[in-house]
Design an enzyme around this catalytic site. Sequence first.
Site, mmCIF file in Angstrom:
data_model
loop_
_atom_site.group_PDB
_atom_site.id
_atom_site.type_symbol
_atom_site.label_atom_id
_atom_site.label_comp_id
_atom_site.label_asym_id
_atom_site.label_seq_id
_atom_site.Cartn_x
_atom_site.Cartn_y
_atom_site.Cartn_z
ATOM 1 N N ASN A 196 -32.812 0.111 -17.293
ATOM 2 C CA ASN A 196 -33.227 -1.251 -17.621
ATOM 3 C C ASN A 196 -34.528 -1.562 -16.874
ATOM 4 O O ASN A 196 -34.559 -1.524 -15.642
ATOM 5 C CB ASN A 196 -32.100 -2.212 -17.208
ATOM 6 C CG ASN A 196 -32.427 -3.646 -17.550
ATOM 7 O OD1 ASN A 196 -33.542 -4.092 -17.300
ATOM 8 N ND2 ASN A 196 -31.477 -4.364 -18.094
ATOM 9 N N HIS A 205 -37.061 -5.531 -14.520
ATOM 10 C CA HIS A 205 -37.604 -5.944 -13.222
ATOM 11 C C HIS A 205 -39.059 -5.551 -13.035
ATOM 12 O O HIS A 205 -39.764 -6.160 -12.227
ATOM 13 C CB HIS A 205 -36.753 -5.406 -12.079
ATOM 14 C CG HIS A 205 -35.449 -6.136 -11.958
ATOM 15 N ND1 HIS A 205 -35.350 -7.496 -12.105
ATOM 16 C CD2 HIS A 205 -34.205 -5.690 -11.721
ATOM 17 C CE1 HIS A 205 -34.094 -7.847 -11.953
ATOM 18 N NE2 HIS A 205 -33.371 -6.770 -11.731
ATOM 19 N N HIS A 238 -34.335 -6.605 -22.007
ATOM 20 C CA HIS A 238 -33.685 -7.875 -22.342
ATOM 21 C C HIS A 238 -34.763 -8.909 -22.619
ATOM 22 O O HIS A 238 -35.490 -9.310 -21.715
ATOM 23 C CB HIS A 238 -32.807 -8.302 -21.148
ATOM 24 C CG HIS A 238 -32.004 -9.530 -21.414
ATOM 25 N ND1 HIS A 238 -31.136 -10.048 -20.485
ATOM 26 C CD2 HIS A 238 -31.910 -10.349 -22.498
ATOM 27 C CE1 HIS A 238 -30.552 -11.123 -20.984
ATOM 28 N NE2 HIS A 238 -31.013 -11.334 -22.196
ATOM 29 N N ARG A 281 -35.251 -12.321 -22.987
ATOM 30 C CA ARG A 281 -34.509 -13.568 -22.757
ATOM 31 C C ARG A 281 -35.167 -14.723 -23.497
ATOM 32 O O ARG A 281 -36.382 -14.735 -23.706
ATOM 33 C CB ARG A 281 -34.472 -13.897 -21.266
ATOM 34 C CG ARG A 281 -33.640 -12.953 -20.429
ATOM 35 C CD ARG A 281 -33.623 -13.430 -18.982
ATOM 36 N NE ARG A 281 -32.929 -14.697 -18.873
ATOM 37 C CZ ARG A 281 -31.680 -14.827 -18.431
ATOM 38 N NH1 ARG A 281 -30.992 -13.775 -18.025
ATOM 39 N NH2 ARG A 281 -31.117 -16.019 -18.369
ATOM 40 N N ARG A 324 -38.511 -14.947 -19.124
ATOM 41 C CA ARG A 324 -38.874 -14.922 -17.704
ATOM 42 C C ARG A 324 -39.412 -13.561 -17.253
ATOM 43 O O ARG A 324 -40.105 -13.481 -16.261
ATOM 44 C CB ARG A 324 -37.699 -15.343 -16.824
ATOM 45 C CG ARG A 324 -36.592 -14.337 -16.761
ATOM 46 C CD ARG A 324 -35.566 -14.701 -15.720
ATOM 47 N NE ARG A 324 -34.822 -15.895 -16.057
ATOM 48 C CZ ARG A 324 -33.607 -16.159 -15.576
ATOM 49 N NH1 ARG A 324 -33.047 -15.326 -14.733
ATOM 50 N NH2 ARG A 324 -32.958 -17.255 -15.922
ATOM 51 N N GLU A 355 -31.265 -5.862 -25.293
ATOM 52 C CA GLU A 355 -30.263 -6.852 -24.896
ATOM 53 C C GLU A 355 -30.716 -8.202 -25.421
ATOM 54 O O GLU A 355 -31.889 -8.561 -25.278
ATOM 55 C CB GLU A 355 -30.165 -6.943 -23.371
ATOM 56 C CG GLU A 355 -29.400 -5.834 -22.738
ATOM 57 C CD GLU A 355 -29.337 -6.006 -21.229
ATOM 58 O OE1 GLU A 355 -29.612 -7.109 -20.721
ATOM 59 O OE2 GLU A 355 -29.028 -5.021 -20.562
ATOM 60 N N THR A 361 -27.685 -11.753 -15.749
ATOM 61 C CA THR A 361 -26.536 -11.955 -16.627
ATOM 62 C C THR A 361 -25.271 -11.946 -15.767
ATOM 63 O O THR A 361 -24.863 -10.901 -15.266
ATOM 64 C CB THR A 361 -26.476 -10.826 -17.677
ATOM 65 O OG1 THR A 361 -27.790 -10.617 -18.178
ATOM 66 C CG2 THR A 361 -25.554 -11.203 -18.812
ATOM 67 N N GLU A 416 -19.920 -2.621 -23.645
ATOM 68 C CA GLU A 416 -20.426 -2.321 -22.303
ATOM 69 C C GLU A 416 -19.602 -3.149 -21.335
ATOM 70 O O GLU A 416 -19.671 -4.392 -21.349
ATOM 71 C CB GLU A 416 -21.917 -2.667 -22.183
ATOM 72 C CG GLU A 416 -22.465 -2.354 -20.788
ATOM 73 C CD GLU A 416 -23.973 -2.516 -20.679
ATOM 74 O OE1 GLU A 416 -24.689 -2.283 -21.683
ATOM 75 O OE2 GLU A 416 -24.442 -2.888 -19.585
ATOM 76 N N HIS A 457 -24.214 -3.211 -14.831
ATOM 77 C CA HIS A 457 -24.462 -4.361 -13.977
ATOM 78 C C HIS A 457 -24.015 -4.102 -12.541
ATOM 79 O O HIS A 457 -22.841 -3.853 -12.277
ATOM 80 C CB HIS A 457 -23.784 -5.640 -14.483
ATOM 81 C CG HIS A 457 -24.584 -6.858 -14.104
ATOM 82 N ND1 HIS A 457 -24.532 -7.424 -12.864
ATOM 83 C CD2 HIS A 457 -25.495 -7.578 -14.804
ATOM 84 C CE1 HIS A 457 -25.358 -8.453 -12.827
ATOM 85 N NE2 HIS A 457 -25.960 -8.567 -13.979
HETATM 86 N N1 PXP Z 1 -26.291 -4.267 -18.606
HETATM 87 C C1 PXP Z 1 -26.506 -5.539 -18.995
HETATM 88 C C2 PXP Z 1 -25.860 -5.992 -20.262
HETATM 89 C C3 PXP Z 1 -27.321 -6.410 -18.253
HETATM 90 O O1 PXP Z 1 -27.511 -7.676 -18.670
HETATM 91 C C4 PXP Z 1 -27.949 -5.914 -17.084
HETATM 92 C C5 PXP Z 1 -28.862 -6.807 -16.299
HETATM 93 O O2 PXP Z 1 -29.944 -7.176 -17.061
HETATM 94 C C6 PXP Z 1 -27.723 -4.588 -16.726
HETATM 95 C C7 PXP Z 1 -26.875 -3.787 -17.473
HETATM 96 C C8 PXP Z 1 -28.368 -3.985 -15.531
HETATM 97 O O3 PXP Z 1 -27.868 -4.584 -14.378
HETATM 98 P P1 PXP Z 1 -28.512 -4.231 -12.962
HETATM 99 O O4 PXP Z 1 -29.918 -4.704 -12.995
HETATM 100 O O5 PXP Z 1 -27.652 -4.975 -11.995
HETATM 101 O O6 PXP Z 1 -28.418 -2.737 -12.805
#
Ligand code: PXP
Length: 247
Positions: free
Chosen positions: A7, A10, A52, A54, A58, A79, A110, A160, A200
Amino acid sequence: MLLLGVNIDHAATVRQARYRLADQANDPAVEPDPVALAMAAERAGADGITIHLREDRRHIQEHDVWRARGTIATRLNLEMSCTPAMTEFALRLKPDSVCLVPENRTEVTTEGGLDIVGNRDRVQATIEAMNAAGISTSLFIDPEPEQIELGAKLRAPWIELHTGAYANSYYTPRRAAELARLRHGAELGHRCGLTVNAGHGINYVNIAEVRTLPHLHELNIGHSIISRALFTGIEEAVREMKARMNP
Ligand code: PXP
């Protein structure tokens, strides 16, 4: 072999902290580029890239998603919230998969799974639209039996499981119970015929336990990989996570 979806949100968070008002699509000074980071993650062995978009924009912007669509060589997982506007966007974009997540403007990230029982009609309409377009839908849900069973009934191919409650309890007495909840959820999902992913809060420490959960297909990991990449670079961060996922 457990697959890794990286992901990259960030990287966009860092960019937005400095360049929120810049013309990001056309200004070469704007950095870092999350799509370039995604390509480096792929070179290091990422099996897919998750972004994602959003509603509050952001971090990831629409131009990131379109550029990712044009350059990601593995799988692009979008996402998104379960709204008509995002469904329409996804049908135009045609990612390899979408993951339906809840969105709340005040949350840091999330924070909980999507309540598909409480939002059944909206979720069903989105899954049907995606199935018709040949896009796989994943449902980001808490490891609760009624959520998992409904996911199968609505003919989502994937779920998921939200590992956030487990990750947050890692240094508390609740950890074993949260891990057991995930184990039961993964077993139930598998029995229902679903492909089971998880994500997550997964990091380089708790992966040792997460990887022991049964029937897992793919993990989506963002924060800990991007954090480590600040020290090691993204390629080493991805390689190290993959090594810990599949020792
Ligand atoms: N899976 C989903 C559905 C998420 O919303 C997120 C966070 O955006 C992640 C995985 C990744 O989470 P983390 O950044 O805590 O690894």
